[in-house]
Design an enzyme around this catalytic site. Structure first.
Site, PDB file in Angstrom:
ATOM      1  N   PHE A 137     -14.546   5.097  -5.551  1.00 41.50           N
ATOM      2  CA  PHE A 137     -13.965   6.046  -6.140  1.00 41.50           C
ATOM      3  C   PHE A 137     -12.710   5.557  -6.935  1.00 41.50           C
ATOM      4  CE2 PHE A 137     -11.150   9.511  -7.716  1.00 41.50           C
ATOM      5  CZ  PHE A 137     -11.886  10.161  -8.467  1.00 41.50           C
ATOM      6  N   ASP A 222      -7.715  -1.218  -4.792  1.00 40.85           N
ATOM      7  CA  ASP A 222      -7.306  -0.232  -5.420  1.00 40.85           C
ATOM      8  C   ASP A 222      -6.763   0.438  -3.999  1.00 40.85           C
ATOM      9  OD1 ASP A 222      -7.314   2.482  -5.824  1.00 40.85           O
ATOM     10  OD2 ASP A 222      -9.023   2.891  -6.568  1.00 40.85           O
ATOM     11  N   LYS A 251      -1.062   7.894  -5.505  1.00 35.09           N
ATOM     12  CA  LYS A 251      -0.993   9.135  -4.647  1.00 35.09           C
ATOM     13  C   LYS A 251       0.392   9.207  -3.857  1.00 35.09           C
ATOM     14  CE  LYS A 251      -5.595  10.446  -4.384  1.00 35.09           C
ATOM     15  NZ  LYS A 251      -6.829   9.777  -4.649  1.00 35.09           N
TER      16      LYS A 251
HETATM   17  C1  LIG Z   1      -7.579   9.346  -5.970  1.00 43.47           C
HETATM   18  C2  LIG Z   1      -7.861   8.103  -6.319  1.00 43.47           C
HETATM   19  C3  LIG Z   1      -7.875   7.636  -7.733  1.00 43.47           C
HETATM   20  C4  LIG Z   1      -7.682   8.463  -8.608  1.00 43.47           C
HETATM   21  O1  LIG Z   1      -6.373   8.966  -8.858  1.00 43.47           O
HETATM   22  P1  LIG Z   1      -6.057   9.728  -9.975  1.00 43.47           P
HETATM   23  O2  LIG Z   1      -4.288   9.963  -9.591  1.00 43.47           O
HETATM   24  O3  LIG Z   1      -6.653  11.304  -9.464  1.00 43.47           O
HETATM   25  O4  LIG Z   1      -6.103   9.473 -11.412  1.00 43.47           O
HETATM   26  C5  LIG Z   1      -8.238   6.303  -7.701  1.00 43.47           C
HETATM   27  N1  LIG Z   1      -8.844   5.528  -6.700  1.00 43.47           N
HETATM   28  C6  LIG Z   1      -8.671   6.011  -5.406  1.00 43.47           C
HETATM   29  C7  LIG Z   1      -9.010   5.231  -4.372  1.00 43.47           C
HETATM   30  C8  LIG Z   1      -8.331   7.307  -5.178  1.00 43.47           C
HETATM   31  O5  LIG Z   1      -8.156   7.968  -4.232  1.00 43.47           O
END
Ligand SMILES: *Cc1c(COP(=O)(O)O)cnc(C)c1O
Length: 399
Positions: A137, A222, A251
């Site tokens: 994701f 990521d 986050k």
């Molecule tokens: C939550 C998340 C995203 C997206 O972040 P947003 O602030 O919602 O755009 C991208 N990569 C990972 C691994 C995430 O957990």
């Protein structure tokens, strides 16, 4: 307004993109939140791995207040004090030399993808393909949606941005086969969060790094979800002794305030020059002042140590439940991102709902994995309380 009034307004006026529980949270402190009817909840979701220091950490609150009274926003036409200080602290504490600030995880990953392409374009190499993982994701913008290896998020938004290629997580041979002369980068979450708390094998990330080096391509981590202390080290890559070329954060970076960041080595970051990438709000004084306070608190308040210790205790308690309830298949994770995978046919969503009605917030990813992502300041007492409630709920679903 009470719960009912807020729910009514949402239904009438807010775009219907979220399956929400029928409560409105109005207040938070540490590991607790309260709804609009005054009910208290123990929070093991932390705003989805955002409030790593707990809700309304006093130093983050003080930094926001002070900055709000001084300067909330100015543009990147000018230099910004807290932005430069946060960048200094992030680079001093990571592999990276430079930081690009933005406002969300998706934007941080957009920046990563754009930088990878630009890096090769500047070198005159025709490399633009990104290899990412199945069940990954990376966000909801068009590029990050294309990077996300899950059909359910992409459905209805085709045609997707081209040149993304998916391989199974933990399968380095599949990555090797997928690399071509036009591959720019491999993009991976060190631990997959949304995809089900999937942990890398001992060798996966290291082999990935070796492969990227050999092929002359970039490795992008990521760490939007697993960075900022979540796994018990400031960045997840430290656990595995594998250093990426580019890393995205968001986050947990600013103690609850919207922020994103893309970090890179000097060599790679130098492909971005004035005018090549930008964000109006990126690195604004308010968000970066909050980020600075949050990062200092993580470093100075024993947060990482508590994360490791509490994480081990949480895993122990969940394994005890696994011993009692055979429909719990596996407990996995690192630090305070822990998943409990359930047997097919056990509805994780029902468990989450039942927990909510008993004053406990947890969530479920990929239909069958309960995800525990409490604040990194969570105590043994909080974990005991969570376990008691969860046990009651699980007893109710055991046939
Ligand atoms: C939550 C998340 C995203 C997206 O972040 P947003 O602030 O919602 O755009 C991208 N990569 C990972 C691994 C995430 O957990």
């Amino acid at each position: 307004m009470n719960n009912k009034e807020i729910i009514g307004l949402t239904a009438n006026h807010v775009a219907n993109t979220y399956g929400r529980f029928p409560v409105a949270m109005v207040k938070g402190k540490g590991t607790r939140v309260w709804d609009a009817d005054g009910r208290e909840y123990l929070d093991f979701t932390s705003g989805l791995a955002v409030c790593n220091l707990g809700h309304c950490h006093p130093k983050v609150v003080a930094a926001i207040k002070a900055q709000a009274e001084t300067l909330i926003h100015i543009s990147n036409l000018y230099h910004i004090g807290p932005q430069s200080e946060l960048a200094k602290l992030l680079t001093e504490n990571s592999f990276a030399n430079k930081v690009f600030f933005c406002n969300s995880g998706a934007e941080a990953n957009e920046a990563s993808i754009k930088l990878a392409r630009k890096y090769f374009s500047v070198k005159g190499e025709s490399r633009f393909q990104i290899i990412s993982m199945e069940k990954s994701f990376h966000g909801r913008t068009m590029a990050t949606l294309a990077a996300t290896g899950q059909k359910k998020f992409q459905a209805g938004f085709e045609p997707l941005l081209e040149k993304f290629h998916y391989v199974p997580f933990n399968d380095v041979e599949a990555v090797r086969k997928a690399v071509t002369g036009s591959t720019a980068a491999v993009m991976v979450e060190p631990i997959q969060g949304e995809g089900g708390v999937n942990v890398p094998s001992d060798s996966f990330l290291g082999e990935l790094k070796a492969l990227c080096k050999e092929a002359g391509i970039l490795l992008i981590f990521d760490e939007v979800q697993v960075g900022m202390g979540r796994t018990g080290t400031l960045f997840a890559y430290e656990n595995y002794g594998v250093v990426p070329d580019i890393m995205s954060l968001a986050k947990g970076l600013a103690g609850g305030v919207a922020i994103g960041a893309m970090l890179a080595t000097d060599e790679v970051a130098s492909a971005f020059t004035p005018g090549t990438h930008a964000s109006t709000f990126g690195g604004n004084p308010l968000a970066t002042a909050a980020g600075l306070a949050a990062l200092k608190a993580i470093k100075e308040e024993g947060v990482l140590e508590n994360c490791r210790k509490s994480g081990e205790y949480l895993v122990k308690k969940l394994n005890e439940l696994k011993g009692v309830f055979p429909f719990i298949k596996e407990i996995r994770g690192k630090g305070l991102i822990i998943g409990a995978e359930l047997d097919e046919g056990i509805k994780g969503g029902d468990i989450v709902k039942e927990c909510l009605s008993r004053g406990l917030l947890i969530n479920c990813v990929g239909d069958k994995t309960l995800r525990f992502i409490p604040a990194l300041i969570v105590t043994k007492e909080d974990i005991d309380m969570m376990t008691v409630t969860l046990k009651e709920v699980l007893e109710g679903i055991r046939k």
